[in-house]
Scaffold this active site. Structure first.
Site, PDB file in Angstrom:
ATOM      1  N   HIS A 465       4.452  45.964   1.265  1.00 28.51           N
ATOM      2  CA  HIS A 465       5.346  45.658   0.088  1.00 28.51           C
ATOM      3  C   HIS A 465       4.607  45.946  -1.125  1.00 28.51           C
ATOM      4  O   HIS A 465       4.279  45.158  -2.014  1.00 28.51           O
ATOM      5  CB  HIS A 465       5.496  43.990   0.094  1.00 28.51           C
ATOM      6  N   PRO A 466       4.134  47.286  -1.437  1.00 28.02           N
ATOM      7  CA  PRO A 466       3.530  47.554  -2.767  1.00 28.02           C
ATOM      8  C   PRO A 466       4.543  47.415  -4.086  1.00 28.02           C
ATOM      9  O   PRO A 466       5.601  47.686  -4.010  1.00 28.02           O
ATOM     10  CB  PRO A 466       3.196  49.042  -2.379  1.00 28.02           C
TER      11      PRO A 466
END
Length: 535
Positions: A465-466
Protein backbone atom coordinates in the site's frame (compact mmCIF):
# COMPACT_ATOMS: atom_id res chain seq x y z
CA UNK A 1 2.14 14.49 -32.98
CA UNK A 2 -1.39 13.49 -32.04
CA UNK A 3 -3.41 15.80 -29.84
CA UNK A 4 -5.98 14.90 -27.18
CA UNK A 5 -7.96 16.95 -24.72
CA UNK A 6 -6.41 15.02 -21.83
CA UNK A 7 -3.62 12.49 -21.37
CA UNK A 8 -3.92 10.09 -18.43
CA UNK A 9 -0.69 8.36 -17.40
CA UNK A 10 -1.33 5.00 -15.77
CA UNK A 11 -4.29 2.75 -16.50
CA UNK A 12 -4.66 1.52 -12.94
CA UNK A 13 -7.27 1.89 -10.21
CA UNK A 14 -7.32 5.68 -10.50
CA UNK A 15 -6.46 6.09 -14.17
CA UNK A 16 -9.43 4.04 -15.37
CA UNK A 17 -11.75 6.13 -13.20
CA UNK A 18 -10.46 9.49 -14.45
CA UNK A 19 -10.59 8.22 -18.04
CA UNK A 20 -14.20 7.09 -17.69
CA UNK A 21 -15.33 10.41 -16.27
CA UNK A 22 -13.58 12.50 -18.92
CA UNK A 23 -14.82 10.41 -21.84
CA UNK A 24 -18.35 10.41 -20.44
CA UNK A 25 -18.11 14.21 -20.41
CA UNK A 26 -17.28 14.29 -24.11
CA UNK A 27 -13.52 14.80 -23.82
CA UNK A 28 -10.93 13.01 -25.95
CA UNK A 29 -8.47 11.01 -23.85
CA UNK A 30 -5.22 9.15 -24.41
CA UNK A 31 -4.76 6.53 -21.69
CA UNK A 32 -1.19 5.25 -21.38
CA UNK A 33 -0.43 2.01 -19.53
CA UNK A 34 3.07 0.54 -19.19
CA UNK A 35 1.85 -3.03 -18.95
CA UNK A 36 -0.28 -5.29 -21.16
CA UNK A 37 -4.05 -5.55 -21.26
CA UNK A 38 -5.93 -7.36 -18.50
CA UNK A 39 -6.71 -10.28 -20.80
CA UNK A 40 -5.68 -13.23 -18.65
CA UNK A 41 -8.20 -15.34 -16.71
CA UNK A 42 -5.92 -15.27 -13.69
CA UNK A 43 -6.95 -11.64 -13.17
CA UNK A 44 -10.68 -12.18 -13.49
CA UNK A 45 -11.05 -15.41 -11.49
CA UNK A 46 -10.82 -14.09 -7.93
CA UNK A 47 -8.68 -16.75 -6.27
CA UNK A 48 -6.05 -16.94 -9.00
CA UNK A 49 -4.65 -13.41 -8.57
CA UNK A 50 -1.63 -14.93 -6.79
CA UNK A 51 -0.52 -16.24 -10.19
CA UNK A 52 -0.32 -12.70 -11.52
CA UNK A 53 2.04 -11.48 -8.79
CA UNK A 54 5.55 -11.67 -10.19
CA UNK A 55 4.39 -11.91 -13.81
CA UNK A 56 4.73 -9.28 -16.53
CA UNK A 57 1.54 -7.71 -15.18
CA UNK A 58 3.20 -6.52 -11.98
CA UNK A 59 6.10 -4.28 -11.13
CA UNK A 60 8.27 -5.90 -8.45
CA UNK A 61 9.76 -2.92 -6.66
CA UNK A 62 12.56 -3.61 -4.18
CA UNK A 63 13.58 -1.43 -1.28
CA UNK A 64 17.14 -0.74 -0.30
CA UNK A 65 18.23 -3.00 2.59
CA UNK A 66 15.92 -2.13 5.50
CA UNK A 67 17.57 -1.48 8.89
CA UNK A 68 14.21 -2.02 10.62
CA UNK A 69 13.81 -5.43 8.97
CA UNK A 70 17.20 -6.86 9.93
CA UNK A 71 18.80 -5.53 6.75
CA UNK A 72 16.47 -7.39 4.41
CA UNK A 73 15.23 -6.10 1.04
CA UNK A 74 11.43 -5.87 0.98
CA UNK A 75 9.48 -6.49 -2.22
CA UNK A 76 6.48 -4.30 -3.10
CA UNK A 77 4.47 -5.61 -6.08
CA UNK A 78 2.35 -3.07 -7.95
CA UNK A 79 -0.12 -3.49 -10.80
CA UNK A 80 1.27 -3.28 -14.34
CA UNK A 81 -1.83 -3.89 -16.42
CA UNK A 82 -5.15 -2.22 -17.13
CA UNK A 83 -6.87 -1.91 -13.79
CA UNK A 84 -3.52 -1.69 -11.99
CA UNK A 85 -3.79 -2.65 -8.36
CA UNK A 86 -7.50 -3.35 -8.72
CA UNK A 87 -6.57 -6.12 -11.19
CA UNK A 88 -3.99 -7.84 -8.99
CA UNK A 89 -5.01 -7.17 -5.38
CA UNK A 90 -7.06 -9.27 -2.96
CA UNK A 91 -10.18 -7.20 -3.82
CA UNK A 92 -10.81 -6.07 -0.22
CA UNK A 93 -13.17 -3.10 -0.07
CA UNK A 94 -12.09 -0.82 2.77
CA UNK A 95 -12.23 2.98 2.86
CA UNK A 96 -10.31 3.73 6.07
CA UNK A 97 -11.52 5.60 9.11
CA UNK A 98 -13.42 8.88 9.23
CA UNK A 99 -10.59 10.32 11.34
CA UNK A 100 -8.12 9.68 8.47
CA UNK A 101 -9.85 12.21 6.26
CA UNK A 102 -10.49 14.64 9.09
CA UNK A 103 -6.74 14.51 9.71
CA UNK A 104 -6.14 15.47 6.07
CA UNK A 105 -8.49 18.42 6.51
CA UNK A 106 -6.79 19.48 9.72
CA UNK A 107 -3.38 19.33 8.02
CA UNK A 108 -4.53 22.01 5.60
CA UNK A 109 -6.42 20.00 2.99
CA UNK A 110 -9.68 21.88 3.17
CA UNK A 111 -12.58 20.05 1.57
CA UNK A 112 -11.09 16.59 2.22
CA UNK A 113 -12.70 15.83 5.57
CA UNK A 114 -14.86 12.76 6.03
CA UNK A 115 -18.08 14.70 5.39
CA UNK A 116 -16.59 15.75 2.04
CA UNK A 117 -15.37 12.34 0.85
CA UNK A 118 -18.23 10.13 2.12
CA UNK A 119 -20.65 11.30 -0.62
CA UNK A 120 -18.01 10.42 -3.22
CA UNK A 121 -17.47 6.94 -1.78
CA UNK A 122 -21.24 6.40 -1.88
CA UNK A 123 -21.53 7.71 -5.44
CA UNK A 124 -18.89 5.25 -6.63
CA UNK A 125 -20.43 2.24 -4.98
CA UNK A 126 -22.86 -0.43 -6.08
CA UNK A 127 -23.13 -2.43 -2.89
CA UNK A 128 -24.82 -5.80 -3.07
CA UNK A 129 -26.34 -5.71 0.43
CA UNK A 130 -25.67 -2.42 2.22
CA UNK A 131 -27.28 0.98 1.69
CA UNK A 132 -28.32 3.99 3.73
CA UNK A 133 -26.13 6.57 5.44
CA UNK A 134 -22.80 4.97 4.63
CA UNK A 135 -23.30 3.04 1.40
CA UNK A 136 -24.39 3.56 -2.17
CA UNK A 137 -26.06 1.52 -4.87
CA UNK A 138 -26.03 1.96 -8.61
CA UNK A 139 -22.46 3.26 -8.91
CA UNK A 140 -19.79 1.79 -11.22
CA UNK A 141 -17.81 0.00 -8.49
CA UNK A 142 -19.25 -3.40 -7.66
CA UNK A 143 -19.03 -4.38 -3.98
CA UNK A 144 -20.15 -7.88 -3.00
CA UNK A 145 -20.43 -10.30 -0.12
CA UNK A 146 -18.02 -13.26 -0.09
CA UNK A 147 -19.08 -16.12 -2.35
CA UNK A 148 -16.94 -18.64 -0.49
CA UNK A 149 -16.14 -19.03 3.18
CA UNK A 150 -13.19 -21.27 3.89
CA UNK A 151 -13.52 -23.31 7.11
CA UNK A 152 -10.30 -21.76 8.46
CA UNK A 153 -11.60 -18.27 7.73
CA UNK A 154 -14.84 -18.99 9.56
CA UNK A 155 -12.95 -20.49 12.49
CA UNK A 156 -10.84 -17.34 12.77
CA UNK A 157 -13.96 -15.17 13.03
CA UNK A 158 -15.38 -17.40 15.76
CA UNK A 159 -12.03 -17.55 17.58
CA UNK A 160 -11.74 -13.77 17.61
CA UNK A 161 -15.15 -13.53 19.26
CA UNK A 162 -14.13 -16.21 21.76
CA UNK A 163 -11.29 -13.98 22.97
CA UNK A 164 -13.66 -11.03 23.35
CA UNK A 165 -13.35 -9.16 20.05
CA UNK A 166 -16.55 -7.77 18.51
CA UNK A 167 -18.00 -9.08 15.26
CA UNK A 168 -18.55 -6.58 12.45
CA UNK A 169 -20.59 -6.98 9.30
CA UNK A 170 -19.48 -3.59 7.91
CA UNK A 171 -15.96 -2.17 8.16
CA UNK A 172 -17.07 0.95 6.26
CA UNK A 173 -19.97 2.02 8.44
CA UNK A 174 -20.32 4.01 11.63
CA UNK A 175 -17.36 2.24 13.22
CA UNK A 176 -14.53 0.31 11.63
CA UNK A 177 -13.72 -1.80 14.69
CA UNK A 178 -14.40 -5.53 14.76
CA UNK A 179 -13.64 -8.86 13.13
CA UNK A 180 -15.53 -10.39 10.23
CA UNK A 181 -15.64 -11.16 6.53
CA UNK A 182 -14.47 -8.52 4.08
CA UNK A 183 -16.70 -7.25 1.32
CA UNK A 184 -14.91 -7.37 -2.02
CA UNK A 185 -14.81 -5.55 -5.35
CA UNK A 186 -16.28 -8.51 -7.21
CA UNK A 187 -19.40 -9.07 -9.29
CA UNK A 188 -21.03 -12.41 -9.98
CA UNK A 189 -17.92 -14.20 -8.69
CA UNK A 190 -15.57 -12.26 -10.98
CA UNK A 191 -13.14 -9.50 -10.16
CA UNK A 192 -14.65 -6.05 -10.55
CA UNK A 193 -11.50 -4.05 -11.27
CA UNK A 194 -11.76 -0.47 -12.47
CA UNK A 195 -10.79 -1.79 -15.91
CA UNK A 196 -13.73 -4.22 -15.84
CA UNK A 197 -16.14 -1.55 -14.60
CA UNK A 198 -15.19 2.07 -15.24
CA UNK A 199 -13.01 1.54 -18.30
CA UNK A 200 -15.21 -1.12 -19.87
CA UNK A 201 -18.10 1.36 -19.95
CA UNK A 202 -16.22 3.67 -22.34
CA UNK A 203 -13.89 1.32 -24.22
CA UNK A 204 -15.95 1.55 -27.38
CA UNK A 205 -15.97 5.35 -27.46
CA UNK A 206 -14.24 7.04 -30.42
CA UNK A 207 -13.05 9.64 -27.92
CA UNK A 208 -10.81 7.11 -26.15
CA UNK A 209 -7.40 5.88 -27.26
CA UNK A 210 -5.78 3.22 -25.09
CA UNK A 211 -2.08 2.52 -25.56
CA UNK A 212 -0.81 -0.41 -23.51
CA UNK A 213 2.82 -1.54 -23.18
CA UNK A 214 3.69 2.14 -23.43
CA UNK A 215 6.45 3.31 -21.10
CA UNK A 216 6.22 7.01 -20.33
CA UNK A 217 9.60 8.74 -20.58
CA UNK A 218 8.80 12.27 -19.48
CA UNK A 219 6.25 15.04 -19.30
CA UNK A 220 6.55 17.50 -22.19
CA UNK A 221 6.65 21.10 -20.99
CA UNK A 222 5.91 24.40 -22.72
CA UNK A 223 6.47 27.72 -20.97
CA UNK A 224 6.56 25.96 -17.61
CA UNK A 225 3.26 24.14 -18.13
CA UNK A 226 2.55 20.50 -18.93
CA UNK A 227 1.89 20.14 -22.64
CA UNK A 228 2.05 16.42 -23.36
CA UNK A 229 3.85 13.13 -22.84
CA UNK A 230 6.83 11.37 -24.39
CA UNK A 231 6.50 7.58 -24.34
CA UNK A 232 7.97 4.44 -25.90
CA UNK A 233 5.91 1.51 -27.15
CA UNK A 234 6.84 -2.17 -26.99
CA UNK A 235 8.33 -2.06 -30.49
CA UNK A 236 10.94 0.42 -29.27
CA UNK A 237 9.48 3.39 -31.15
CA UNK A 238 9.37 6.72 -29.35
CA UNK A 239 6.18 8.78 -29.52
CA UNK A 240 4.95 12.16 -28.37
CA UNK A 241 1.37 13.19 -27.70
CA UNK A 242 0.01 16.63 -26.93
CA UNK A 243 -2.67 17.54 -24.37
CA UNK A 244 -4.84 20.51 -25.18
CA UNK A 245 -6.12 20.74 -21.62
CA UNK A 246 -4.21 18.76 -18.98
CA UNK A 247 -1.92 15.84 -18.20
CA UNK A 248 -3.09 13.71 -15.25
CA UNK A 249 -0.63 11.38 -13.52
CA UNK A 250 -2.14 8.18 -12.09
CA UNK A 251 1.00 6.04 -12.06
CA UNK A 252 1.03 5.26 -8.34
CA UNK A 253 3.10 6.31 -5.37
CA UNK A 254 6.33 4.77 -6.68
CA UNK A 255 6.13 5.69 -10.37
CA UNK A 256 4.52 9.14 -10.17
CA UNK A 257 7.38 10.79 -8.23
CA UNK A 258 9.89 9.15 -10.57
CA UNK A 259 8.16 10.62 -13.61
CA UNK A 260 7.99 14.05 -12.00
CA UNK A 261 11.71 14.00 -11.24
CA UNK A 262 12.68 12.74 -14.69
CA UNK A 263 10.72 15.70 -16.06
CA UNK A 264 12.54 18.27 -13.94
CA UNK A 265 9.95 18.59 -11.16
CA UNK A 266 11.26 17.78 -7.70
CA UNK A 267 14.09 18.53 -5.26
CA UNK A 268 16.44 20.85 -7.14
CA UNK A 269 19.70 19.52 -5.70
CA UNK A 270 18.75 15.91 -6.44
CA UNK A 271 17.72 16.68 -10.01
CA UNK A 272 20.87 18.71 -10.65
CA UNK A 273 23.04 15.88 -9.35
CA UNK A 274 21.72 13.77 -12.24
CA UNK A 275 22.07 16.50 -14.82
CA UNK A 276 18.34 17.12 -15.11
CA UNK A 277 17.36 20.77 -15.71
CA UNK A 278 15.18 21.99 -12.84
CA UNK A 279 11.81 23.21 -14.13
CA UNK A 280 10.16 23.41 -10.73
CA UNK A 281 11.87 22.98 -7.36
CA UNK A 282 9.43 20.90 -5.29
CA UNK A 283 11.35 19.37 -2.35
CA UNK A 284 8.42 17.15 -1.32
CA UNK A 285 8.48 15.00 -4.47
CA UNK A 286 9.45 11.48 -3.39
CA UNK A 287 9.37 12.27 0.32
CA UNK A 288 6.76 11.16 2.91
CA UNK A 289 6.61 7.51 1.72
CA UNK A 290 4.35 5.34 3.90
CA UNK A 291 3.16 1.74 3.74
CA UNK A 292 1.40 -0.80 5.92
CA UNK A 293 3.78 -3.33 7.47
CA UNK A 294 2.81 -6.77 8.74
CA UNK A 295 4.44 -9.78 10.40
CA UNK A 296 2.67 -13.13 10.44
CA UNK A 297 1.53 -15.38 13.23
CA UNK A 298 1.69 -18.88 11.73
CA UNK A 299 -0.46 -21.78 12.86
CA UNK A 300 0.04 -25.33 11.63
CA UNK A 301 -2.27 -28.35 11.64
CA UNK A 302 -1.92 -32.01 10.73
CA UNK A 303 -5.24 -31.88 8.90
CA UNK A 304 -5.23 -31.31 5.13
CA UNK A 305 -7.67 -28.41 5.29
CA UNK A 306 -5.71 -25.39 4.04
CA UNK A 307 -5.23 -24.08 0.52
CA UNK A 308 -2.05 -26.07 0.06
CA UNK A 309 -2.35 -28.42 -2.92
CA UNK A 310 -5.68 -27.03 -4.09
CA UNK A 311 -4.07 -25.80 -7.31
CA UNK A 312 -2.73 -29.20 -8.34
CA UNK A 313 -4.03 -32.46 -9.76
CA UNK A 314 -7.56 -33.65 -9.21
CA UNK A 315 -8.26 -30.95 -6.64
CA UNK A 316 -7.44 -28.23 -9.14
CA UNK A 317 -9.69 -29.91 -11.72
CA UNK A 318 -12.61 -30.13 -9.28
CA UNK A 319 -12.18 -26.50 -8.22
CA UNK A 320 -12.01 -25.42 -11.86
CA UNK A 321 -15.15 -27.29 -12.86
CA UNK A 322 -17.09 -26.01 -9.88
CA UNK A 323 -16.20 -22.45 -10.79
CA UNK A 324 -16.77 -22.94 -14.52
CA UNK A 325 -20.26 -24.35 -14.16
CA UNK A 326 -21.53 -22.77 -10.92
CA UNK A 327 -19.33 -19.71 -10.31
CA UNK A 328 -18.80 -21.09 -6.81
CA UNK A 329 -16.25 -22.89 -4.71
CA UNK A 330 -12.68 -22.04 -3.87
CA UNK A 331 -11.93 -20.14 -7.09
CA UNK A 332 -14.71 -17.68 -6.29
CA UNK A 333 -12.85 -16.70 -3.10
CA UNK A 334 -10.66 -13.63 -2.73
CA UNK A 335 -8.44 -15.86 -0.52
CA UNK A 336 -8.05 -13.17 2.18
CA UNK A 337 -11.67 -13.60 3.20
CA UNK A 338 -11.48 -12.49 6.81
CA UNK A 339 -9.78 -10.02 9.09
CA UNK A 340 -10.70 -6.87 10.89
CA UNK A 341 -9.63 -3.79 12.80
CA UNK A 342 -8.75 -3.61 16.50
CA UNK A 343 -7.63 -0.89 18.90
CA UNK A 344 -4.68 -2.55 20.65
CA UNK A 345 -3.40 0.56 22.43
CA UNK A 346 -6.55 2.10 23.87
CA UNK A 347 -6.17 5.15 21.63
CA UNK A 348 -9.88 5.16 20.80
CA UNK A 349 -9.65 3.87 17.21
CA UNK A 350 -8.23 0.73 15.57
CA UNK A 351 -4.46 0.79 15.11
CA UNK A 352 -4.06 -2.77 13.78
CA UNK A 353 -5.68 -4.53 10.84
CA UNK A 354 -5.74 -8.31 10.37
CA UNK A 355 -5.54 -10.07 7.02
CA UNK A 356 -6.04 -13.83 7.37
CA UNK A 357 -5.03 -16.39 4.76
CA UNK A 358 -5.96 -20.10 5.09
CA UNK A 359 -2.44 -21.17 4.13
CA UNK A 360 1.15 -20.69 5.27
CA UNK A 361 2.12 -17.73 3.12
CA UNK A 362 5.51 -16.02 3.05
CA UNK A 363 5.75 -12.87 0.94
CA UNK A 364 6.07 -11.86 -2.70
CA UNK A 365 9.54 -13.38 -2.87
CA UNK A 366 8.97 -16.51 -0.72
CA UNK A 367 5.54 -17.86 -1.72
CA UNK A 368 3.83 -20.68 0.20
CA UNK A 369 5.56 -22.60 2.96
CA UNK A 370 5.42 -26.35 3.61
CA UNK A 371 2.55 -27.83 5.57
CA UNK A 372 -1.10 -27.03 6.16
CA UNK A 373 -1.74 -23.93 8.19
CA UNK A 374 -3.00 -20.41 8.59
CA UNK A 375 -1.34 -16.99 8.35
CA UNK A 376 -2.74 -14.40 10.74
CA UNK A 377 -1.28 -11.10 9.63
CA UNK A 378 -1.56 -8.02 11.88
CA UNK A 379 -0.45 -4.80 10.20
CA UNK A 380 0.30 -1.31 11.47
CA UNK A 381 -2.48 1.00 10.30
CA UNK A 382 -0.83 4.40 10.82
CA UNK A 383 2.95 4.05 10.71
CA UNK A 384 5.07 6.88 12.05
CA UNK A 385 8.08 5.97 9.91
CA UNK A 386 8.60 7.85 6.64
CA UNK A 387 10.60 6.71 3.66
CA UNK A 388 11.75 8.22 0.41
CA UNK A 389 11.70 7.58 -3.35
CA UNK A 390 14.38 9.11 -5.55
CA UNK A 391 15.81 8.50 -9.01
CA UNK A 392 18.94 6.49 -9.67
CA UNK A 393 19.83 8.37 -12.84
CA UNK A 394 18.33 10.49 -15.59
CA UNK A 395 17.42 7.32 -17.50
CA UNK A 396 13.78 6.27 -17.42
CA UNK A 397 14.81 2.61 -17.62
CA UNK A 398 16.72 2.65 -14.34
CA UNK A 399 14.88 1.56 -11.18
CA UNK A 400 14.14 4.01 -8.40
CA UNK A 401 16.16 4.29 -5.22
CA UNK A 402 13.55 3.11 -2.74
CA UNK A 403 14.27 3.72 0.95
CA UNK A 404 11.28 2.36 2.86
CA UNK A 405 12.51 3.08 6.42
CA UNK A 406 9.90 0.62 7.64
CA UNK A 407 9.94 -0.23 11.35
CA UNK A 408 12.49 2.48 12.12
CA UNK A 409 10.18 4.08 14.70
CA UNK A 410 9.78 2.30 18.04
CA UNK A 411 6.07 3.17 18.14
CA UNK A 412 5.57 1.16 14.94
CA UNK A 413 7.32 -1.94 16.23
CA UNK A 414 5.40 -1.63 19.51
CA UNK A 415 2.12 -1.63 17.59
CA UNK A 416 3.19 -4.63 15.56
CA UNK A 417 4.20 -6.54 18.70
CA UNK A 418 0.76 -5.88 20.21
CA UNK A 419 -0.85 -7.13 17.01
CA UNK A 420 1.24 -10.30 17.05
CA UNK A 421 0.28 -10.96 20.68
CA UNK A 422 -3.39 -10.62 19.79
CA UNK A 423 -2.96 -12.86 16.76
CA UNK A 424 -1.41 -15.55 18.96
CA UNK A 425 -4.31 -15.27 21.39
CA UNK A 426 -6.83 -15.80 18.57
CA UNK A 427 -4.83 -18.76 17.25
CA UNK A 428 -5.00 -20.40 20.69
CA UNK A 429 -8.79 -19.99 20.99
CA UNK A 430 -11.10 -23.05 20.97
CA UNK A 431 -12.40 -22.56 17.41
CA UNK A 432 -8.87 -22.78 16.01
CA UNK A 433 -7.85 -25.62 18.31
CA UNK A 434 -10.89 -27.53 17.06
CA UNK A 435 -9.19 -27.64 13.64
CA UNK A 436 -6.00 -28.97 15.18
CA UNK A 437 -4.04 -25.72 15.06
CA UNK A 438 -0.92 -25.11 17.11
CA UNK A 439 1.50 -22.23 16.88
CA UNK A 440 4.38 -22.57 14.43
CA UNK A 441 5.76 -19.03 14.72
CA UNK A 442 6.76 -16.93 16.60
CA UNK A 443 6.89 -20.22 18.56
CA UNK A 444 6.97 -21.25 22.21
CA UNK A 445 10.42 -19.79 22.79
CA UNK A 446 9.26 -16.26 21.86
CA UNK A 447 7.64 -15.15 25.10
CA UNK A 448 9.22 -11.75 25.72
CA UNK A 449 8.52 -8.54 23.82
CA UNK A 450 12.14 -8.56 22.66
CA UNK A 451 11.75 -12.04 21.18
CA UNK A 452 8.50 -11.11 19.47
CA UNK A 453 10.16 -7.96 18.09
CA UNK A 454 12.98 -10.09 16.67
CA UNK A 455 10.41 -12.34 14.99
CA UNK A 456 8.63 -9.30 13.55
CA UNK A 457 11.78 -7.73 12.16
CA UNK A 458 12.90 -11.09 10.72
CA UNK A 459 9.77 -11.75 8.65
CA UNK A 460 8.13 -8.32 8.27
CA UNK A 461 6.71 -7.55 4.85
CA UNK A 462 4.63 -4.77 3.36
CA UNK A 463 0.95 -5.01 2.52
CA UNK A 464 1.66 -3.33 -0.84
CA UNK A 465 0.00 0.00 0.00
CA UNK A 466 2.65 2.61 -0.94
CA UNK A 467 1.46 6.19 -0.56
CA UNK A 468 2.31 9.78 0.28
CA UNK A 469 5.17 10.57 -2.12
CA UNK A 470 3.52 13.61 -3.75
CA UNK A 471 1.42 14.78 -0.86
CA UNK A 472 -1.47 17.19 -0.90
CA UNK A 473 -1.25 20.20 1.37
CA UNK A 474 -0.19 23.77 1.96
CA UNK A 475 3.22 23.42 3.63
CA UNK A 476 6.64 23.60 2.01
CA UNK A 477 6.68 19.85 1.33
CA UNK A 478 3.31 19.76 -0.45
CA UNK A 479 3.36 18.69 -4.10
CA UNK A 480 -0.29 19.20 -5.03
CA UNK A 481 -2.96 21.61 -3.83
CA UNK A 482 -6.42 20.63 -2.66
CA UNK A 483 -7.63 20.37 -6.26
CA UNK A 484 -4.77 17.97 -7.02
CA UNK A 485 -2.90 20.47 -9.21
CA UNK A 486 0.89 20.18 -9.08
CA UNK A 487 2.02 23.34 -7.33
CA UNK A 488 3.62 25.77 -9.73
CA UNK A 489 3.13 23.60 -12.80
CA UNK A 490 0.00 24.55 -14.74
CA UNK A 491 -2.06 21.88 -16.52
CA UNK A 492 -0.62 19.02 -14.48
CA UNK A 493 -2.52 17.04 -11.83
CA UNK A 494 -1.96 13.89 -9.82
CA UNK A 495 -4.70 11.43 -8.89
CA UNK A 496 -3.36 8.38 -7.05
CA UNK A 497 -2.24 7.29 -3.58
CA UNK A 498 0.86 9.45 -3.76
CA UNK A 499 -1.22 12.52 -2.85
CA UNK A 500 -2.26 11.13 0.56
CA UNK A 501 -0.77 13.36 3.28
CA UNK A 502 -1.05 10.44 5.69
CA UNK A 503 -1.77 6.81 4.94
CA UNK A 504 -5.38 5.77 5.43
CA UNK A 505 -6.23 3.13 8.04
CA UNK A 506 -6.90 0.25 5.67
CA UNK A 507 -6.54 -1.00 2.12
CA UNK A 508 -5.87 1.77 -0.38
CA UNK A 509 -7.79 0.74 -3.50
CA UNK A 510 -11.16 2.30 -2.59
CA UNK A 511 -9.53 5.56 -1.39
CA UNK A 512 -7.55 5.77 -4.64
CA UNK A 513 -10.79 5.44 -6.60
CA UNK A 514 -12.35 8.19 -4.49
CA UNK A 515 -9.34 10.44 -5.16
CA UNK A 516 -9.71 9.82 -8.89
CA UNK A 517 -13.41 10.65 -8.80
CA UNK A 518 -12.66 13.91 -7.03
CA UNK A 519 -9.93 14.74 -9.54
CA UNK A 520 -12.43 14.30 -12.35
CA UNK A 521 -14.87 16.56 -10.49
CA UNK A 522 -12.23 19.26 -10.24
CA UNK A 523 -11.20 18.95 -13.88
CA UNK A 524 -14.77 19.07 -15.14
CA UNK A 525 -15.84 21.84 -12.74
CA UNK A 526 -18.65 19.71 -11.39
CA UNK A 527 -21.24 21.42 -9.21
CA UNK A 528 -21.58 18.80 -6.44
CA UNK A 529 -21.55 20.43 -3.00
CA UNK A 530 -18.11 19.03 -2.16
CA UNK A 531 -16.60 20.57 -5.29
CA UNK A 532 -18.50 23.84 -4.98
CA UNK A 533 -17.06 24.51 -1.53
CA UNK A 534 -13.56 24.35 -2.96
CA UNK A 535 -14.04 27.02 -5.62
Amino acid sequence: MKTFDYIVVGGGSAGCVVTNRLVQAGKSVLLLEAGPRDNTPFIHIPATFVRVIGSKRTWMYETEPEPGANGRVLVVPQGRTLGGGSSVNAMIYVRGQAQDYDTWRDLGCEGWGYEDVLPVFKRCEDNETLAGEYHGTGGPLKVSEPRHRHPISSAFVRAAQEVGLPFSHDFNGASQEGIGFYQTTTFRARRGSTAATYLKAVRGSPLLTISTESAVRSILMENGAAAGIAYRTADGIDHKAKAKEEVILCAGALATPKLLMLSGIGPAAHLSSHGIPVLRDLPGVGENFQDHITASVYGITDRAISLKGQDRGIRAAVNGLQYLFNRSGLLSSNVVETGGFIDTSGCGRPDVQFHVTPALVGDASRGQMDGHGVSINPCILRPEARGKVSIRSAKAEDPIVFVGNNLTKQADIDTLVRGIKLGRKILAAPAMKALGFRELAPGDEAQTDAAIEYHARSIAKTVYHPSGTAKMGRDEMAVVDTRLRVIGVPRLRIADASIMPTLVSGNTNAPSIMIAERCADFVLQKSEPEARRLR
